[in-house]
Structure formats: C-alpha cells, structure tokens
Design a protein around this motif. Structure first.
Motif, PDB file in Angstrom:
ATOM      1  N   GLN A  34       8.919  16.623  -1.474  1.00 43.59           N
ATOM      2  CA  GLN A  34       7.791  16.101  -0.706  1.00 43.59           C
ATOM      3  C   GLN A  34       7.790  14.580  -0.689  1.00 43.59           C
ATOM      4  N   VAL A  35       8.116  14.001  -1.867  1.00 47.13           N
ATOM      5  CA  VAL A  35       8.180  12.529  -1.949  1.00 47.13           C
ATOM      6  C   VAL A  35       9.293  11.985  -1.065  1.00 47.13           C
ATOM      7  N   ASP A  36      10.439  12.654  -1.090  1.00 49.81           N
ATOM      8  CA  ASP A  36      11.560  12.212  -0.243  1.00 49.81           C
ATOM      9  C   ASP A  36      11.189  12.286   1.234  1.00 49.81           C
ATOM     10  N   GLN A  37      10.511  13.357   1.589  1.00 47.03           N
ATOM     11  CA  GLN A  37      10.083  13.498   2.988  1.00 47.03           C
ATOM     12  C   GLN A  37       9.076  12.402   3.339  1.00 47.03           C
ATOM     13  N   MET A  78       0.827  -1.198   0.000  1.00 46.89           N
ATOM     14  CA  MET A  78       0.000   0.000   0.000  1.00 46.89           C
ATOM     15  C   MET A  78       0.866   1.255   0.000  1.00 46.89           C
ATOM     16  N   ILE A  79       1.930   1.188   0.808  1.00 48.16           N
ATOM     17  CA  ILE A  79       2.870   2.324   0.886  1.00 48.16           C
ATOM     18  C   ILE A  79       3.543   2.551  -0.449  1.00 48.16           C
ATOM     19  N   LEU A  80       3.962   1.436  -1.087  1.00 46.39           N
ATOM     20  CA  LEU A  80       4.634   1.538  -2.390  1.00 46.39           C
ATOM     21  C   LEU A  80       3.693   2.124  -3.435  1.00 46.39           C
ATOM     22  N   VAL A  81       2.405   1.729  -3.390  1.00 44.59           N
ATOM     23  CA  VAL A  81       1.424   2.278  -4.328  1.00 44.59           C
ATOM     24  C   VAL A  81       1.269   3.774  -4.132  1.00 44.59           C
ATOM     25  N   LEU A  82       1.254   4.191  -2.867  1.00 42.25           N
ATOM     26  CA  LEU A  82       1.131   5.622  -2.550  1.00 42.25           C
ATOM     27  C   LEU A  82       2.317   6.403  -3.076  1.00 42.25           C
ATOM     28  N   VAL A  83       3.516   5.843  -2.853  1.00 37.67           N
ATOM     29  CA  VAL A  83       4.738   6.516  -3.341  1.00 37.67           C
ATOM     30  C   VAL A  83       4.720   6.597  -4.855  1.00 37.67           C
ATOM     31  N   ALA A  84       4.353   5.483  -5.517  1.00 33.62           N
ATOM     32  CA  ALA A  84       4.331   5.462  -6.989  1.00 33.62           C
ATOM     33  C   ALA A  84       3.322   6.474  -7.530  1.00 33.62           C
ATOM     34  N   GLY A  85       2.182   6.581  -6.833  1.00 35.75           N
ATOM     35  CA  GLY A  85       1.167   7.539  -7.286  1.00 35.75           C
ATOM     36  C   GLY A  85       1.660   8.965  -7.182  1.00 35.75           C
ATOM     37  N   VAL A  86       2.335   9.282  -6.100  1.00 32.84           N
ATOM     38  CA  VAL A  86       2.867  10.643  -5.930  1.00 32.84           C
ATOM     39  C   VAL A  86       3.897  10.955  -6.998  1.00 32.84           C
ATOM     40  N   LEU A 101       2.236  11.495 -10.352  1.00 27.02           N
ATOM     41  CA  LEU A 101       1.581  12.800 -10.382  1.00 27.02           C
ATOM     42  C   LEU A 101       2.577  13.907 -10.681  1.00 27.02           C
ATOM     43  N   GLY A 102       3.740  13.759 -10.082  1.00 24.94           N
ATOM     44  CA  GLY A 102       4.783  14.767 -10.322  1.00 24.94           C
ATOM     45  C   GLY A 102       5.255  14.755 -11.747  1.00 24.94           C
ATOM     46  N   VAL A 103       5.433  13.560 -12.277  1.00 22.84           N
ATOM     47  CA  VAL A 103       5.924  13.448 -13.662  1.00 22.84           C
ATOM     48  C   VAL A 103       4.895  14.001 -14.642  1.00 22.84           C
ATOM     49  N   ILE A 104       3.596  13.642 -14.430  1.00 27.46           N
ATOM     50  CA  ILE A 104       2.537  14.142 -15.331  1.00 27.46           C
ATOM     51  C   ILE A 104       2.447  15.648 -15.276  1.00 27.46           C
ATOM     52  N   PHE A 105       2.534  16.147 -14.033  1.00 19.67           N
ATOM     53  CA  PHE A 105       2.439  17.592 -13.867  1.00 19.67           C
ATOM     54  C   PHE A 105       3.590  18.295 -14.574  1.00 19.67           C
ATOM     55  N   LEU A 116      10.573  23.522 -13.308  1.00 21.47           N
ATOM     56  CA  LEU A 116      11.663  22.831 -12.611  1.00 21.47           C
ATOM     57  C   LEU A 116      11.520  23.003 -11.102  1.00 21.47           C
ATOM     58  N   VAL A 117      11.147  24.150 -10.658  1.00 26.46           N
ATOM     59  CA  VAL A 117      10.953  24.393  -9.224  1.00 26.46           C
ATOM     60  C   VAL A 117       9.804  23.536  -8.699  1.00 26.46           C
ATOM     61  N   THR A 118       8.738  23.434  -9.494  1.00 22.48           N
ATOM     62  CA  THR A 118       7.585  22.635  -9.085  1.00 22.48           C
ATOM     63  C   THR A 118       7.949  21.166  -8.982  1.00 22.48           C
ATOM     64  N   TYR A 119       8.685  20.648  -9.927  1.00 21.89           N
ATOM     65  CA  TYR A 119       9.132  19.246  -9.886  1.00 21.89           C
ATOM     66  C   TYR A 119      10.043  19.015  -8.690  1.00 21.89           C
ATOM     67  N   GLY A 120      10.933  19.986  -8.454  1.00 17.73           N
ATOM     68  CA  GLY A 120      11.837  19.866  -7.291  1.00 17.73           C
ATOM     69  C   GLY A 120      11.061  19.846  -5.985  1.00 17.73           C
ATOM     70  N   PHE A 121      10.032  20.670  -5.943  1.00 17.77           N
ATOM     71  CA  PHE A 121       9.203  20.702  -4.744  1.00 17.77           C
ATOM     72  C   PHE A 121       8.510  19.357  -4.511  1.00 17.77           C
ATOM     73  N   LEU A 122       7.959  18.793  -5.620  1.00 22.39           N
ATOM     74  CA  LEU A 122       7.310  17.488  -5.493  1.00 22.39           C
ATOM     75  C   LEU A 122       8.294  16.394  -5.081  1.00 22.39           C
ATOM     76  N   LYS A 123       9.483  16.450  -5.671  1.00 20.16           N
ATOM     77  CA  LYS A 123      10.500  15.447  -5.325  1.00 20.16           C
ATOM     78  C   LYS A 123      10.872  15.546  -3.843  1.00 20.16           C
TER      79      LYS A 123
END
Length: 200
Positions: free
Chosen positions: A36-39, A1-9, A12-16, A27-34
């Motif tokens: 958030q994912v790392d956190q 379930m955790i892996l699915v959540l991470v993959a979804g996030v 979403l970042g890649v599509i965005f 680039l700033v938006t992608y960095g921000f998402l990355k």
C-alpha cells in the motif's frame, strides 16, 4: 507534507508488525502495508510529475505570450516607420513636381528650358519649338511638323528634314525659326530640349 504522510504510514506498519507475533499472518499484513505504501509513493510521484509538467507548460505558454507581445510591438514600430516613409515619399514627390513645373520659364506661348531638359510628349500631341531651339528624340516614334517650305536642320546628318519625316533617335536637330516647326508624337515620346517649346 507528503513525506510526513509516507513516514506515518510506514511507522504504523512497523508498530502494527511489532505488536503481533511473527507468524505467517503478521508477515502477510506487513507485506500488505508495504504494498500500500509503495502504491501511495507511486501515486505521489505520478502527481508530482504531472504538477511539474503543468508548471513547465505554463512557463512555455508564458514565454510564447512574451514572444508574441514582443513581435506585436515590433510590427507596430515597423508600421509607424512605414507611415513616416510614405509621408516623406509624398513630400518628395510634391517637391519633384514643383521643380518640374518650375523648371522652365514661360514667355508668351513658349516655355524655356534651363539648359537641356527631358520633356514628355504624349501620343498624338505636337510639340512646337521656338527659334534656335535644339532637340534630340530619345524614346518613341515621332514625325516632323513643318509649315510649307520650312525644314528642320539635322546637325548629326548635316542635312535638312522636310515635313512628315520620321525623326531618328539620338540625332541632334536645330530649329531655325519660330514658325510652327516641331514634331508630332506617334507614341509617347521623350525628347531632350534646349530652348523654347509648347505642347499642343
């Protein structure tokens, strides 16, 4: 379930990012998402570690509980064995007392030993011997008790012992007549007797 959540996030970042033009804002938006994912990944890892620790602590507590249960069982078994040993000891003591009390044959006022027996004479008590009785003082201080003109034969020293004389340890004494010859215990005295005796 955790892996699915991470993959979804991540998706979403890649599509965005792909739907936006590649500029500084994208680039700033992608960095921000990355970030958030790392956190999120760090948070998930932390929770997994905490869960592992709790599982290990639970297992340890369970093992300790099992060890305590085993120890309690062993203590109960040992207590049972101790009670059995106490019972056996009491039975042996009773048998020894019966043997001790029945070791001599009583005839009249005298008790007759079956061979050489160790007799305890309490302090200030007197033990009188029947005719032809042999005795040896082993422990304690004792003096001779004799009627007027009588003696006890000290076979070790080859002499007669008169009244109120201290009897020596390990000397072999013989009483010739049953007329009140014996010894008085000035301490608790243990004497080896072969023949008839009575304690007064």
């Amino acid at each position: 379930m955790i892996l699915v959540l991470v993959a979804g996030v991540l998706s979403l970042g890649v599509i965005f990012a792909s739907t936006q033009s590649i500029d500084s804002n994208a680039l700033v938006t992608y960095g921000f998402l990355k970030k958030q994912v790392d956190q999120l990944k760090a948070y998930i890892d932390n929770k997994i570690n905490e869960l592992d620790k709790k599982i290990k602590d639970t297992n340890t507590s369970s093992d300790q509980a099992q060890d305590i249960s085993k120890l309690q069982s062993r203590v109960a078994n040992l207590s049972s064995e101790i009670e059995k040993l106490k019972l056996q000891t009491a039975q042996l003591d009773a048998q020894l007392k019966n043997i001790s009390s029945s070791s001599g044959v009583k005839k009249g006022d005298f008790i007759y030993t079956k061979g050489y027996e160790v007799i305890k004479v309490p302090k200030n008590k007197t033990i009188l011997f029947d005719a032809s009785t042999e005795f040896v003082v082993r422990v304690g201080k004792a003096i001779s008790v004799l009627p007027k003109g009588a003696t006890i034969i000290d076979l070790t020293s080859a002499k007669d012992i008169g009244a109120n004389q201290q009897l020596l340890f390990n000397h072999f004494y013989l009483v010739a007549r049953s007329d009140g010859r014996g010894l008085k215990a000035l301490d608790d005295v243990w004497v080896i007797v072969n023949g008839g005796y009575k304690i007064k």
